[in-house]
Design an enzyme around this catalytic site. Structure first.
Site, PDB file in Angstrom:
ATOM      1  N   HIS A  46      41.474  35.114  38.517  1.00 24.19           N
ATOM      2  CA  HIS A  46      40.556  35.447  37.425  1.00 24.19           C
ATOM      3  C   HIS A  46      41.155  34.968  36.111  1.00 24.19           C
ATOM      4  CE1 HIS A  46      37.604  38.691  35.714  1.00 24.19           C
ATOM      5  NE2 HIS A  46      37.754  37.674  34.855  1.00 24.19           N
ATOM      6  N   HIS A  48      39.800  32.201  32.987  1.00 18.13           N
ATOM      7  CA  HIS A  48      38.800  31.272  32.470  1.00 18.13           C
ATOM      8  C   HIS A  48      39.540  30.168  31.730  1.00 18.13           C
ATOM      9  CE1 HIS A  48      35.415  34.093  33.247  1.00 18.13           C
ATOM     10  NE2 HIS A  48      36.370  34.992  33.066  1.00 18.13           N
ATOM     11  N   HIS A 238      31.280  38.833  37.985  1.00 21.68           N
ATOM     12  CA  HIS A 238      31.922  39.794  37.088  1.00 21.68           C
ATOM     13  C   HIS A 238      31.051  41.053  37.019  1.00 21.68           C
ATOM     14  CE1 HIS A 238      34.264  36.357  35.904  1.00 21.68           C
ATOM     15  NE2 HIS A 238      34.787  36.927  34.836  1.00 21.68           N
ATOM     16  N   GLU A 241      33.246  45.894  34.732  1.00 22.15           N
ATOM     17  CA  GLU A 241      34.134  45.829  33.570  1.00 22.15           C
ATOM     18  C   GLU A 241      33.602  46.781  32.498  1.00 22.15           C
ATOM     19  OE1 GLU A 241      35.892  42.564  30.347  1.00 22.15           O
ATOM     20  OE2 GLU A 241      34.111  42.091  31.540  1.00 22.15           O
ATOM     21  N   ASP A 319      42.739  36.723  32.854  1.00 21.84           N
ATOM     22  CA  ASP A 319      41.398  36.637  32.277  1.00 21.84           C
ATOM     23  C   ASP A 319      41.312  35.534  31.214  1.00 21.84           C
ATOM     24  OD1 ASP A 319      38.734  37.212  31.889  1.00 21.84           O
ATOM     25  OD2 ASP A 319      39.033  39.209  31.063  1.00 21.84           O
ATOM     26  N   ASP A 320      41.542  35.883  29.956  1.00 26.22           N
ATOM     27  CA  ASP A 320      41.496  34.921  28.836  1.00 26.22           C
ATOM     28  C   ASP A 320      42.786  35.078  28.032  1.00 26.22           C
ATOM     29  OD1 ASP A 320      38.562  33.907  28.983  1.00 26.22           O
ATOM     30  OD2 ASP A 320      38.395  36.094  29.108  1.00 26.22           O
TER      31      ASP A 320
END
Length: 379
Positions: A46, A48, A238, A241, A319-320
């Site tokens: 996961h 991006h 997703h 969350e 994630d990011d």
């Protein structure tokens, strides 16, 4: 290799320096297992790729590509100001506002190659041996950057990694964007199917990201059904969350997903926990992301212990990371400091992450062997 080859090496080298500058001051955690956590082979499911663009790279590419930055937001006065703004996100939507502005600097295949390779090199330095990377084609296509430009750059980075990062395997997963109209997702799927990339090994699966609240899985059933009918395998989405546990449950039943990205709020439903455990559905948890975006107040609120005790399979991911201040090692350390897990817990996490990966059985055996080698030193 697409784009100007002369642009790639300087971009990669400069970006690697920039990444080192934006990482936390130390990746050490105050725990006796820190060296073990560093050595442990990791799978990342996961991340991006657009979420790995640092403010420094964003400013440099924006200048190179003639992109005008927003003049009404002081965050875009300098890379330092943008870093500071990233420390004060109020919600997922607040983050996404800056996330999509970051896309504007990515124009050429060489931009995507430099970005992707540098993430891979940094992840490899933290002993990520298998990476499944999300990307958002719709957001690029809508600004006249073709899908083939994106994937050409990413594939060039993957080919380079195959030579220079020998223990690393890499897969790519396109995501539809929930904030865009559903017909746009169908158009994306048609283009991806026409490319043949789901069937020649270029793409390993199909996912869905962006804002969750008010975006029930039923809205996207037609897209997932079309993908399944066309022969695509490996679906994820997703959910859980921001949205309720019911979104996770309905995604499992309506979208044929075998994986849930985030899925943190699944812990609120005892029956759902049992379903996840029985079906061996993997959750791709993103601890630092959940704290930074205020999905939870503190790391201890993430249901790590509940999932371990219930035998729910999960992996830990970044994630990011350029926006949230930590890559995968920082996430591992944050979990360890919050929960004080034992070697046996990490073994369970590592083996579950490998089992839930979308790679061949042979590759899984290789990854398990790497884990076994480290475990022998700590058991």
């Amino acid at each position: 290799m697409s784009g100007n080859p002369d642009d790639v090496e300087p971009a990669v080298g400069a970006l690697r320096y920039e990444r080192r500058q934006m990482l936390p001051k130390t990746t050490m955690c105050n725990d006796k297992l820190h060296q073990f956590l560093q050595a442990l082979p990791k799978c990342e499911h996961h991340v991006h790729i657009e979420g790995t663009i640092s403010p420094e790279l964003f400013f440099r590419l924006a200048s190179k590509n003639g992109i005008t930055l927003p003049s009404d937001d002081p965050a875009f006065d300098s890379p330092a100001a943008l870093h500071a703004r990233y420390q004060n996100f109020t919600s997922l939507d607040d983050f996404l506002h800056y996330y999509f502005i970051g896309f504007s600097a990515l124009i050429n295949a060489s931009d995507f190659e430099a970005l992707t390779y540098d993430y891979l090199a940094l992840a490899y330095s933290q002993n990520v041996y298998h990476a499944e990377i999300f990307f958002d084609p719709q957001a690029h296509i809508s600004r006249n950057v073709p899908y083939h430009t994106i994937i050409a750059g990413m594939n060039a980075a993957k080919a380079r990694a195959a030579v220079e990062l020998p223990k690393l395997s890499v897969e790519f997963i396109p995501c539809l964007l929930r904030h865009l109209p559903v017909p746009s997702a169908h158009e994306l799927l048609e283009e991806l199917l026409a490319s043949g990339h789901f069937f020649d090994g270029t793409l390993v699966g199909f996912g869905m990201s962006s804002t969750e609240l008010g975006k029930h899985p039923s809205l996207y059933k037609s897209v997932y059904d079309a993908a399944k009918a066309a022969g695509v395998g490996n679906f994820t989405a997703h959910y859980g969350e921001e949205g309720p546990s019911d979104y996770v449950k309905d995604a499992l039943s309506l979208l044929n997903v075998s994986r849930i990205d985030h899925g943190r709020r699944s812990a609120e439903d005892v029956d759902l926990i049992a379903q996840l455990a029985e079906s061996a559905t993997m959750l791709t948890l993103c601890p630092l992301s959940n704290v930074v975006l205020k999905g939870v107040d503190r790391m201890q609120d993430i249901p790590i212990r509940e999932f371990l005790d219930a035998n729910v399979r999960f992996s830990i991911n970044s994630d990011d990371p350029a926006y949230f201040g930590g890559y995968i090692q920082e996430n591992y350390c944050a979990i360890q400091e919050a929960f004080g897990l034992a070697v046996e817990d990490w073994e369970k996490i590592a083996r579950g992450a490998i089992a839930g990966s979308w790679c061949s059985l042979l590759r899984k055996e290789q990854l398990l062997s790497e884990v076994d080698s480290v475990l022998q030193e700590w058991n």
